[in-house]
Enzyme design. Structure first.
Site, PDB file in Angstrom:
ATOM      1  N   LYS A  61       0.956  -1.159  -0.028  1.00  0.00           N
ATOM      2  CA  LYS A  61       0.202   0.027  -0.045  1.00  0.00           C
ATOM      3  C   LYS A  61       0.913   1.236  -0.138  1.00  0.00           C
ATOM      4  O   LYS A  61       1.311   1.777   0.974  1.00  0.00           O
ATOM      5  CB  LYS A  61      -0.858   0.026   1.279  1.00  0.00           C
ATOM      6  CG  LYS A  61      -2.128   0.937   1.345  1.00  0.00           C
ATOM      7  CD  LYS A  61      -3.146   0.624   0.017  1.00  0.00           C
ATOM      8  CE  LYS A  61      -4.091   1.561  -0.208  1.00  0.00           C
ATOM      9  NZ  LYS A  61      -4.831   1.460  -1.313  1.00  0.00           N
ATOM     10  N   SER A 256      -8.410   0.156  -5.088  1.00  0.00           N
ATOM     11  CA  SER A 256      -8.676   0.112  -3.607  1.00  0.00           C
ATOM     12  C   SER A 256     -10.234   0.526  -3.786  1.00  0.00           C
ATOM     13  O   SER A 256     -11.037  -0.652  -3.668  1.00  0.00           O
ATOM     14  CB  SER A 256      -7.810   1.516  -3.208  1.00  0.00           C
ATOM     15  OG  SER A 256      -7.641   1.561  -1.783  1.00  0.00           O
TER      16      SER A 256
END
Length: 457
Positions: A61, A256
């Site tokens: 991430k 996402s």
């Protein structure tokens, strides 16, 4: 037929689908490969004495790394290399198939920049003919039976796309709703350039409760955004999917939060070059106490009634206990995220976690891993939704309903003036400013791609 005075790499890729490609004799053709660059602000923050605090779940991430590192992390470099190489190979394979030139030869052309001149491009069979624009128009007119007129009769793409196929012009009350989720996912209503939680949820709800709507296609082009907003929209997709077919069509981005709202669909259509995945969560906070004190001479003092009343304020350092609280929130949202994907895609949660950790995938890689079902565009998704609904005569209903065109134009002249100025003055660097502003204005736990992917052309 395709014609250009000069072909950029993206323009040439698009034009390679044509039967014949024309190029100005003094023009040029770009074929040089792909790259992507990220800007890192760690050094600038150190000079400003601002302490960025990044709390995330997922080693890939990378959202927020631009504030805490001075170069790409090993994990981010790995994932970027993977999807950039994947997209470049897909582009080469597309050109290879249409132009009957091997991928290896195209790689050599790109490595040596052999095709920069028009005559070189012709010799390498990347184009079919060199011609000036007037010669090209004469050729098209002769093909169309219009003689040698210097005027070419054309139709705009906006008018062209409104012409329905003959078999779809029959009267029918059946509808397929196409719901557009375009932009960053935000809390509240949002606007024409974002995916507002309430506005998008209402659109899905409206399609679900409309008896004329027999199936729903959710068209997603989003890097993600608010975790709560994503959950609100996801809930409506699940409710709708229980009553009528709901299919997802991925555009450039479905990453996402964009993937979160997609994962519950009956089927997911993606393009091979779509950027998707990024199943991860992060929170970013800033401690500007030293900057205020040492750079501006400002100090902060106050009173609070409880231990965590000032949690997350940028005017003080963050304690270990506060970091643990936010980390727990981030971990909890990640757990819910992976659960949603596991249920929607019928994949073990442990498998989702291995595909997640914030890692970004190309659409082609998503197909192999089970994060998507098949390749295809919006029309393919619509046709499939119609087949699930068992209808072959239908009309489209586009949602959310667009605002009045005149009001939209006024909004463009007012609200977007600063954005236009930035783009004009900064060029491609405006994307860095846009991404930095979006991340620094975030509130709460985020599901966001974290950077804008814009390949050099």
């Amino acid at each position: 037929y395709a014609y250009a005075d000069a072909y950029s790499q993206k323009a040439y890729y698009l034009s390679s689908a044509a039967d014949k490609i024309y190029l100005n004799p003094q023009g040029a053709l770009e074929l040089h490969g792909m790259m992507t660059q990220l800007m890192f602000l760690k050094g600038a923050f150190e000079k400003l004495e601002i302490e960025p605090i990044l709390i995330r779940h997922g080693k890939y991430k990378s959202a927020g790394e631009t504030f805490v590192l001075d170069k790409m992390s090993d994990e981010n470099r790995q994932q970027v290399a993977s999807f950039v190489n994947d997209i470049w190979l897909n582009m080469l394979q597309g050109i290879s198939s249409e132009r009957k030139i091997s991928v290896n030869e195209l790689q050599l052309i790109a490595d040596s920049l052999k095709a920069r001149t028009a005559y070189a491009a012709l010799n390498l069979k990347l184009v079919d003919k060199l011609a000036y624009y007037d010669e090209f128009i004469n050729h098209i007119n002769s093909k169309a039976g219009s003689g040698s007129s210097s005027k070419l009769e054309t139709i705009s793409i906006n008018k062209y796309k409104k012409v329905a196929p003959e078999d779809k012009k029959k009267f029918t009350t059946d509808r397929i709703a196409v719901i557009y989720a375009e932009g960053e996912i935000v809390d509240g209503e949002g606007d024409e350039r974002s995916v507002g939680a309430y506005r998008t949820a209402e659109a899905i709800r409206k399609a679900r409760t409309d008896d004329k709507v027999k199936a729903i296609v959710l068209r997603v082009n989003s890097p993600g955004g608010s975790a709560l907003a994503s959950e609100i929209i996801w809930r409506e997709t699940i409710l709708a999917g229980k009553e009528k077919p709901l299919v997802v069509s991925m555009s450039d981005l479905a990453a996402s939060g964009g993937y979160y709202i997609s994962c519950g669909a009956a089927k997911i259509f993606t393009q091979k070059n779509t950027i998707t995945g990024s199943i991860g969560v992060f929170g970013l906070l800033l401690n500007a106490q030293n900057m205020l004190k040492n750079k501006l001479g400002i100090t902060i003092d106050g009173y609070k009634t409880n231990t965590y009343t000032d949690l997350g304020l940028p005017t003080k350092p963050m304690s270990k206990g506060e970091q643990l609280i936010i980390q727990a929130s981030v971990d909890s949202v990640y757990d819910v995220f992976t659960s949603r994907v596991s249920t929607g895609r019928k994949i073990l949660k442990t498998t989702v976690d291995s595909l997640g950790q914030g890692r970004v995938w190309s659409g082609n890689a998503a197909l192999k891993s089970g994060l998507a079902d098949t390749t295809g565009g919006l029309q393919d998704a619509i046709a499939y939704a119609a087949s699930l609904a068992k209808i072959d005569n239908y009309r489209l209903k586009e949602l959310p309903e667009q605002e009045d065109a005149f009001k939209s134009l006024l909004s463009d002249f007012s609200g977007d003036a600063a954005t236009w100025f930035e783009a004009k003055q900064l060029g491609t660097n405006a994307a860095y400013l846009k991404t930095m502003r979006e991340i620094m204005q975030t509130q709460g736990v985020r599901m966001h791609l974290g950077y804008e992917i814009n390949f050099k052309d």
